[in-house]
Design a protein around this motif. Sequence first.
Motif, PDB file in Angstrom:
ATOM      1  N   ASN A   1      12.397   2.496 -12.416  1.00  0.00           N
ATOM      2  CA  ASN A   1      11.207   2.137 -13.195  1.00  0.00           C
ATOM      3  C   ASN A   1      10.376   1.031 -12.540  1.00  0.00           C
ATOM      4  O   ASN A   1       9.767   0.206 -13.227  1.00  0.00           O
ATOM      5  CB  ASN A   1      11.601   1.707 -14.615  1.00  0.00           C
ATOM      6  CG  ASN A   1      12.232   2.831 -15.401  1.00  0.00           C
ATOM      7  OD1 ASN A   1      11.743   3.958 -15.382  1.00  0.00           O
ATOM      8  ND2 ASN A   1      13.336   2.532 -16.080  1.00  0.00           N
ATOM      9  N   VAL A   2      10.366   1.019 -11.218  1.00  0.00           N
ATOM     10  CA  VAL A   2       9.565   0.037 -10.480  1.00  0.00           C
ATOM     11  C   VAL A   2       8.776   0.766  -9.401  1.00  0.00           C
ATOM     12  O   VAL A   2       9.329   1.575  -8.651  1.00  0.00           O
ATOM     13  CB  VAL A   2      10.443  -1.055  -9.839  1.00  0.00           C
ATOM     14  CG1 VAL A   2       9.582  -2.012  -9.011  1.00  0.00           C
ATOM     15  CG2 VAL A   2      11.194  -1.830 -10.909  1.00  0.00           C
ATOM     16  N   SER A   3       7.479   0.481  -9.338  1.00  0.00           N
ATOM     17  CA  SER A   3       6.616   1.034  -8.296  1.00  0.00           C
ATOM     18  C   SER A   3       6.339  -0.054  -7.268  1.00  0.00           C
ATOM     19  O   SER A   3       5.856  -1.138  -7.609  1.00  0.00           O
ATOM     20  CB  SER A   3       5.302   1.529  -8.907  1.00  0.00           C
ATOM     21  OG  SER A   3       4.380   1.886  -7.892  1.00  0.00           O
ATOM     22  N   LEU A   4       6.650   0.235  -6.003  1.00  0.00           N
ATOM     23  CA  LEU A   4       6.461  -0.722  -4.916  1.00  0.00           C
ATOM     24  C   LEU A   4       5.670  -0.049  -3.803  1.00  0.00           C
ATOM     25  O   LEU A   4       6.077   0.991  -3.287  1.00  0.00           O
ATOM     26  CB  LEU A   4       7.810  -1.201  -4.376  1.00  0.00           C
ATOM     27  CG  LEU A   4       8.700  -1.972  -5.362  1.00  0.00           C
ATOM     28  CD1 LEU A   4      10.138  -1.995  -4.867  1.00  0.00           C
ATOM     29  CD2 LEU A   4       8.188  -3.388  -5.535  1.00  0.00           C
ATOM     30  N   GLN A   5       4.541  -0.643  -3.436  1.00  0.00           N
ATOM     31  CA  GLN A   5       3.738  -0.108  -2.343  1.00  0.00           C
ATOM     32  C   GLN A   5       2.972  -1.241  -1.686  1.00  0.00           C
ATOM     33  O   GLN A   5       2.613  -2.221  -2.344  1.00  0.00           O
ATOM     34  CB  GLN A   5       2.769   0.962  -2.850  1.00  0.00           C
ATOM     35  CG  GLN A   5       1.886   0.503  -3.992  1.00  0.00           C
ATOM     36  CD  GLN A   5       1.004   1.608  -4.518  1.00  0.00           C
ATOM     37  OE1 GLN A   5       0.339   2.286  -3.753  1.00  0.00           O
ATOM     38  NE2 GLN A   5       0.988   1.797  -5.830  1.00  0.00           N
ATOM     39  N   LEU A   6       2.739  -1.119  -0.390  1.00  0.00           N
ATOM     40  CA  LEU A   6       2.027  -2.166   0.330  1.00  0.00           C
ATOM     41  C   LEU A   6       0.592  -2.270  -0.169  1.00  0.00           C
ATOM     42  O   LEU A   6      -0.046  -1.269  -0.492  1.00  0.00           O
ATOM     43  CB  LEU A   6       2.030  -1.876   1.831  1.00  0.00           C
ATOM     44  CG  LEU A   6       3.356  -2.108   2.568  1.00  0.00           C
ATOM     45  CD1 LEU A   6       3.210  -1.730   4.029  1.00  0.00           C
ATOM     46  CD2 LEU A   6       3.810  -3.554   2.440  1.00  0.00           C
ATOM     47  N   ASP A   7       0.092  -3.498  -0.229  1.00  0.00           N
ATOM     48  CA  ASP A   7      -1.289  -3.690  -0.646  1.00  0.00           C
ATOM     49  C   ASP A   7      -2.231  -3.406   0.520  1.00  0.00           C
ATOM     50  O   ASP A   7      -1.807  -2.988   1.600  1.00  0.00           O
ATOM     51  CB  ASP A   7      -1.500  -5.104  -1.201  1.00  0.00           C
ATOM     52  CG  ASP A   7      -1.179  -6.184  -0.170  1.00  0.00           C
ATOM     53  OD1 ASP A   7      -1.125  -5.872   1.039  1.00  0.00           O
ATOM     54  OD2 ASP A   7      -0.975  -7.341  -0.569  1.00  0.00           O
ATOM     55  N   ALA A   8      -3.523  -3.627   0.288  1.00  0.00           N
ATOM     56  CA  ALA A   8      -4.524  -3.289   1.302  1.00  0.00           C
ATOM     57  C   ALA A   8      -4.360  -4.102   2.578  1.00  0.00           C
ATOM     58  O   ALA A   8      -4.776  -3.672   3.651  1.00  0.00           O
ATOM     59  CB  ALA A   8      -5.925  -3.494   0.727  1.00  0.00           C
ATOM     60  N   LEU A   9      -3.751  -5.287   2.483  1.00  0.00           N
ATOM     61  CA  LEU A   9      -3.544  -6.115   3.665  1.00  0.00           C
ATOM     62  C   LEU A   9      -2.314  -5.691   4.450  1.00  0.00           C
ATOM     63  O   LEU A   9      -2.104  -6.139   5.571  1.00  0.00           O
ATOM     64  CB  LEU A   9      -3.407  -7.583   3.256  1.00  0.00           C
ATOM     65  CG  LEU A   9      -4.650  -8.225   2.638  1.00  0.00           C
ATOM     66  CD1 LEU A   9      -4.325  -9.620   2.147  1.00  0.00           C
ATOM     67  CD2 LEU A   9      -5.784  -8.269   3.643  1.00  0.00           C
ATOM     68  N   GLY A  10      -1.478  -4.838   3.850  1.00  0.00           N
ATOM     69  CA  GLY A  10      -0.290  -4.369   4.539  1.00  0.00           C
ATOM     70  C   GLY A  10       0.797  -5.404   4.676  1.00  0.00           C
ATOM     71  O   GLY A  10       1.631  -5.319   5.578  1.00  0.00           O
TER      72      GLY A  10
ATOM     73  N   ARG B   1      17.777 -10.568  -3.642  1.00  0.00           N
ATOM     74  CA  ARG B   1      17.069  -9.974  -2.514  1.00  0.00           C
ATOM     75  C   ARG B   1      15.599  -9.770  -2.871  1.00  0.00           C
ATOM     76  O   ARG B   1      15.280  -9.291  -3.956  1.00  0.00           O
ATOM     77  CB  ARG B   1      17.699  -8.633  -2.132  1.00  0.00           C
ATOM     78  CG  ARG B   1      19.149  -8.730  -1.687  1.00  0.00           C
ATOM     79  CD  ARG B   1      19.779  -7.363  -1.532  1.00  0.00           C
ATOM     80  NE  ARG B   1      19.762  -6.613  -2.788  1.00  0.00           N
ATOM     81  CZ  ARG B   1      20.441  -5.489  -2.992  1.00  0.00           C
ATOM     82  NH1 ARG B   1      21.170  -4.976  -2.011  1.00  0.00           N
ATOM     83  NH2 ARG B   1      20.382  -4.874  -4.157  1.00  0.00           N
ATOM     84  N   GLN B   2      14.736 -10.108  -1.931  1.00  0.00           N
ATOM     85  CA  GLN B   2      13.305  -9.905  -2.169  1.00  0.00           C
ATOM     86  C   GLN B   2      12.985  -8.415  -2.161  1.00  0.00           C
ATOM     87  O   GLN B   2      13.435  -7.674  -1.288  1.00  0.00           O
ATOM     88  CB  GLN B   2      12.476 -10.615  -1.105  1.00  0.00           C
ATOM     89  CG  GLN B   2      10.973 -10.465  -1.309  1.00  0.00           C
ATOM     90  CD  GLN B   2      10.164 -11.123  -0.214  1.00  0.00           C
ATOM     91  OE1 GLN B   2      10.677 -11.948   0.537  1.00  0.00           O
ATOM     92  NE2 GLN B   2       8.905 -10.761  -0.106  1.00  0.00           N
ATOM     93  N   LEU B   3      12.208  -7.983  -3.146  1.00  0.00           N
ATOM     94  CA  LEU B   3      11.810  -6.581  -3.223  1.00  0.00           C
ATOM     95  C   LEU B   3      10.635  -6.329  -2.288  1.00  0.00           C
ATOM     96  O   LEU B   3       9.638  -7.056  -2.302  1.00  0.00           O
ATOM     97  CB  LEU B   3      11.429  -6.214  -4.654  1.00  0.00           C
ATOM     98  CG  LEU B   3      12.550  -6.329  -5.701  1.00  0.00           C
ATOM     99  CD1 LEU B   3      12.052  -5.867  -7.060  1.00  0.00           C
ATOM    100  CD2 LEU B   3      13.777  -5.532  -5.292  1.00  0.00           C
ATOM    101  N   THR B   4      10.769  -5.296  -1.479  1.00  0.00           N
ATOM    102  CA  THR B   4       9.722  -4.914  -0.536  1.00  0.00           C
ATOM    103  C   THR B   4       9.268  -3.492  -0.849  1.00  0.00           C
ATOM    104  O   THR B   4       9.759  -2.858  -1.793  1.00  0.00           O
ATOM    105  CB  THR B   4      10.240  -4.989   0.912  1.00  0.00           C
ATOM    106  OG1 THR B   4      11.270  -4.003   1.091  1.00  0.00           O
ATOM    107  CG2 THR B   4      10.809  -6.369   1.209  1.00  0.00           C
ATOM    108  N   ALA B   5       8.352  -2.997  -0.043  1.00  0.00           N
ATOM    109  CA  ALA B   5       7.822  -1.651  -0.283  1.00  0.00           C
ATOM    110  C   ALA B   5       8.881  -0.577  -0.100  1.00  0.00           C
ATOM    111  O   ALA B   5       8.712   0.555  -0.574  1.00  0.00           O
ATOM    112  CB  ALA B   5       6.638  -1.385   0.644  1.00  0.00           C
ATOM    113  N   THR B   6       9.983  -0.900   0.580  1.00  0.00           N
ATOM    114  CA  THR B   6      11.044   0.085   0.802  1.00  0.00           C
ATOM    115  C   THR B   6      12.207  -0.060  -0.172  1.00  0.00           C
ATOM    116  O   THR B   6      13.171   0.703  -0.093  1.00  0.00           O
ATOM    117  CB  THR B   6      11.578  -0.036   2.241  1.00  0.00           C
ATOM    118  OG1 THR B   6      12.081  -1.362   2.450  1.00  0.00           O
ATOM    119  CG2 THR B   6      10.474   0.250   3.252  1.00  0.00           C
TER     120      THR B   6
END
Length: 286
Positions: free
Chosen positions: A208-217, A198-203
């Motif tokens: 031990n993984v940090s996931l957040q949307l980049d500036a482009l969203g 499964r592809q990792l997304t911001a949700t």
Amino acid sequence: MSCAARDAFSLIEVLVVTGLLSVIIIGLVLMFGQTQRAFKLGTTQVDVLESGRLVSEMMRRELSQMVPANVVNATNFLVEQSPPARYGPPLVPNQYVQDLAGSSFKRANRTQQLLFLTRNNQDWTSVGYLVGGTNNGIGSLYRFEYKTRPSFSPLLHTGFFDFDAANLYRFDLPSTNMSRLIEGVVHFRCLVYDTLGRQLTATSIVNNVSLQLDALGTDPKCAFYSNAVPASVELELGILEEKAAERARSIGDATARANFLAQQASKVHIFRWRVPVRNVDPSAYP
């Protein structure tokens, strides 16, 4: 009328022969021109395909050997927009849209940078890939490498990468730790996947993984720490043909250059490949 006069060509006959020869010569010239253009186009495409294959093989081999540092707060793998927002203005995310011929769909080209760790016995190596010199929408793919001694802490390798990357983005000055791999790069993107594919997304939730949307969203900024690394990564590399790249660089106005690049989708060669990571720790994934 004498015999000599009867054997000579008339003016009409000379004109007809001259016209026929002209048609034949023009046809040969056009055929030669078409053949020459086809040869040059084929040579250009072969060069781009060969370069793309070599780079993809190198990255496939290195990414498959990625290892976790198993050190708290040590960054094992990082992918984010290129250049990152933390480098400050006037750097902005590089993205432009290309019209796909014969379709109402559009392709958004963008660039990211990635960094990961490999290990050979007791020696750590920090390896990174980024696209530099993208002020005109076309950049070069660089490879960063920093080899360390056994006593080196993997906590520090992101600092070396950040320092060299910032100088490359701001001043177009590659360090001795960087080598240019290929020019004409308009798209470089990395997607990460878990052990179930499964592809990792911001949700997504991963230990031990940090996931957040980049500036482009759009794509998430992914940082893997401690014992976590991606189970697999998928990379996309877009290379613009040399003649189109040279013409784009010669356009001084940024708006005109962007409009020109938007019409060059047919001259962008996209390479896409997925790499399974051998040293993934399943316990990092819930």
